[in-house]
Write an enzyme that holds these catalytic residues in place. Structure first.
Site, mmCIF file in Angstrom:
data_model
loop_
_atom_site.group_PDB
_atom_site.id
_atom_site.type_symbol
_atom_site.label_atom_id
_atom_site.label_comp_id
_atom_site.label_asym_id
_atom_site.label_seq_id
_atom_site.Cartn_x
_atom_site.Cartn_y
_atom_site.Cartn_z
ATOM 1 N N PHE A 139 -11.360 20.327 40.015
ATOM 2 C CA PHE A 139 -10.443 19.693 39.061
ATOM 3 C C PHE A 139 -10.653 18.189 39.045
ATOM 4 O O PHE A 139 -11.071 17.605 40.049
ATOM 5 C CB PHE A 139 -8.998 19.980 39.463
ATOM 6 N N GLN A 180 -2.772 20.838 30.301
ATOM 7 C CA GLN A 180 -3.004 22.199 30.765
ATOM 8 C C GLN A 180 -4.056 22.174 31.872
ATOM 9 O O GLN A 180 -5.205 21.776 31.660
ATOM 10 C CB GLN A 180 -3.427 23.163 29.642
ATOM 11 N N LEU A 181 -3.611 22.561 33.033
ATOM 12 C CA LEU A 181 -4.497 22.633 34.179
ATOM 13 C C LEU A 181 -5.784 23.368 33.818
ATOM 14 O O LEU A 181 -5.734 24.440 33.224
ATOM 15 C CB LEU A 181 -3.769 23.388 35.300
ATOM 16 N N HIS A 182 -6.919 22.780 34.145
ATOM 17 C CA HIS A 182 -8.187 23.481 33.895
ATOM 18 C C HIS A 182 -9.184 23.184 34.996
ATOM 19 O O HIS A 182 -9.330 22.050 35.434
ATOM 20 C CB HIS A 182 -8.763 23.115 32.526
ATOM 21 N N MET A 183 -9.838 24.226 35.428
ATOM 22 C CA MET A 183 -10.825 24.080 36.493
ATOM 23 C C MET A 183 -12.216 24.053 35.877
ATOM 24 O O MET A 183 -12.590 24.951 35.122
ATOM 25 C CB MET A 183 -10.710 25.245 37.486
#
Length: 435
Positions: free
Chosen positions: A340, A348-351
């Site tokens: 991350f 929006q959390l994104h990996m």
DNA sequence: GTTCTAGAAC
DNA sequence: GTTCTAGAAC
């Protein structure tokens, strides 16, 4: 008249009130409708354990109420009774009759987006006034898609707003099985469409509740039916509603639609998805392979994570590992990292799952480079560790933003302070062509 | 996040 | 003169 104080403002619970969909005018079998509705609600509640909302089915059809009640009892497991309630009443008088305020209510509408074809929307029309259909038409000049939701704000001076506290109506274009009404569909089609309707209703609610806008799909790229008879008619003027702008600073919200409706995107954008996550190709890949693994559930960024989210992070990691395995099969030379950004640009959390060649025309500046090669990039393992040991994540903004401005160093050898990006690219090519 | 472009660096 | 960066606008 003086302003009424918010006398029933002791709770700030945001509620969604909705009727049993498709079972009155749509003539959809009530038992199956209840089953479909309850399943979607259960899935939603399992995914969203926020405490700031409640869902309320409000209808005056006792058959539908009974069907929902027994189905819900059967499948709810240990879900909180308050999160989904089933009440007898009129959606437009919930506060008046039951003392419950719903900020959002749902009403069915036909694909022609006309308000005068069913009881509830007629009532809304009569209560809000003749300007309301114009507003609906302005927002949604094109025919609706069955299964989709179309939110419309209630004017602030309407008694629905002042007395009932309703801020928006989410109009849903629900499937119709009644052969004497337009565009009836078969039972099998209707089943899928009803599920889609409940899903889009929940997605719309989620977005509105979180202060965002919900953008219904107006032009269908997939295989869902589009209502041709209307759109080809000559009475339809050529005015088309431009796709809504993504609001002020809207660029930061581009990931949301992938979580809300991964199914509408082409294979070239969404690699795959399930209930929990969606994997997309980064639109501007910074290396030969660059994917994003995103949770479906709304998590704004890494700092919202708590210890309990470790499970989710591990699932994202698993997905990422699967993807790396697949991509390595195509190109065994590639190395990967997944993790991350300490400070995200997009919400929006994104990996990121990104190959370490960094050979890409989209890698254009120092910020790009440093965001993947300095400690600005946090491997998923590090995030796991912090959550395990500390239970929360907080990164110093100034420190990490400075890191993005620091000098350009090669991530593979000890070459430091590379003069500029073109030089870096030459250098990277040399590494790539080694061996 | 990207695009655009003024002006710094060469 | 051209290349490249950095910051504003979107």
């Amino acid at each position: 008249m003086d302003k009424r104080p918010n006398d029933i403002q002791q709770t700030s619970i945001i509620r969604l009130g909705f009727p049993s969909i498709s079972t009155s005018f749509g003539e959809f079998p009530i038992d199956i409708a209840a089953e479909i509705g309850c399943e979607v609600i259960k899935e939603f509640l399992n995914l969203h354990n926020e405490t700031d909302f409640e869902l309320i089915l409000i209808d005056n059809d006792t058959k539908a109420l009974n069907a929902f009640e027994s189905k819900w009892k059967e499948i709810k497991n240990d879900l909180d009774d308050l999160k989904f309630q089933i009440k007898n009443g009129n959606l437009l008088q919930i506060k008046d009759e039951l003392g419950i305020e719903c900020r959002y209510i749902v009403a069915e509408i036909t694909w022609r987006m006309k308000l005068n074809t069913n009881h509830l929307s007629k009532q809304i029309l009569n209560t809000v006034g003749s300007k309301f259909p114009e507003e609906v038409k302005r927002l949604y000049p094109n025919p609706g898609i069955v299964g989709e939701s179309y939110p419309v704000s209630i004017p602030k001076d309407s008694i629905l707003h002042t007395d009932e506290g309703i801020e928006q109506v989410i109009f849903v274009v629900s499937p119709n099985m009644n052969p004497s009404r337009s565009n009836p569909v078969s039972f099998n089609e209707a089943k899928d469409l009803l599920k889609k309707t409940y899903n889009s209703m929940m997605n719309a609610f989620l977005e509105l509740k979180n202060g965002r806008e919900y953008y219904p799909v107006t032009i269908k790229k997939g295989n869902l039916q589009v209502n041709k008879p209307f759109s080809t008619s000559s009475s339809q003027s050529s005015l088309k509603r431009p796709l809504p702008k993504l609001g002020g600073g809207g660029w930061a919200n581009v990931l949301f639609p992938y979580c809300q409706q991964p199914e509408i995107f082409p294979k070239s954008e969404v690699y795959c998805y399930d209930d929990e996550s969606v994997i997309i190709y980064d639109k501007y890949p910074k290396a030969k392979k660059h994917l994003l693994v995103i949770p479906r559930k709304h998590i704004d960024n890494i700092e919202e994570l708590k210890k309990k989210d470790l499970e989710l992070i591990r699932k994202l990691k698993e997905k990422g590992q699967e993807m790396i395995k697949k991509m390595k099969q195509d190109n065994p030379k590639l190395d990967f990292r997944m993790g991350f950004h300490a400070i995200q640009s997009l919400k929006q959390l994104h990996m990121h799952v990104i190959s370490q060649d960094f050979i890409s025309p989209n890698l254009k500046n120092k910020k790009h480079w440093n965001s993947f090669t300095t400690e600005f990039f946090k491997d998923v393992e590090e995030i796991e560790k912090i959550l395990e040991e500390q239970g929360f994540i907080k990164f110093d903004k100034a420190y990490y933003e400075n890191l993005l401005k620091s000098s350009v160093n090669c991530h593979l050898c000890n070459m430091k302070s590379i003069k500029n990006i073109p030089n870096l690219k030459e250098h990277l090519k040399d590494h790539w062509n080694e061996d």
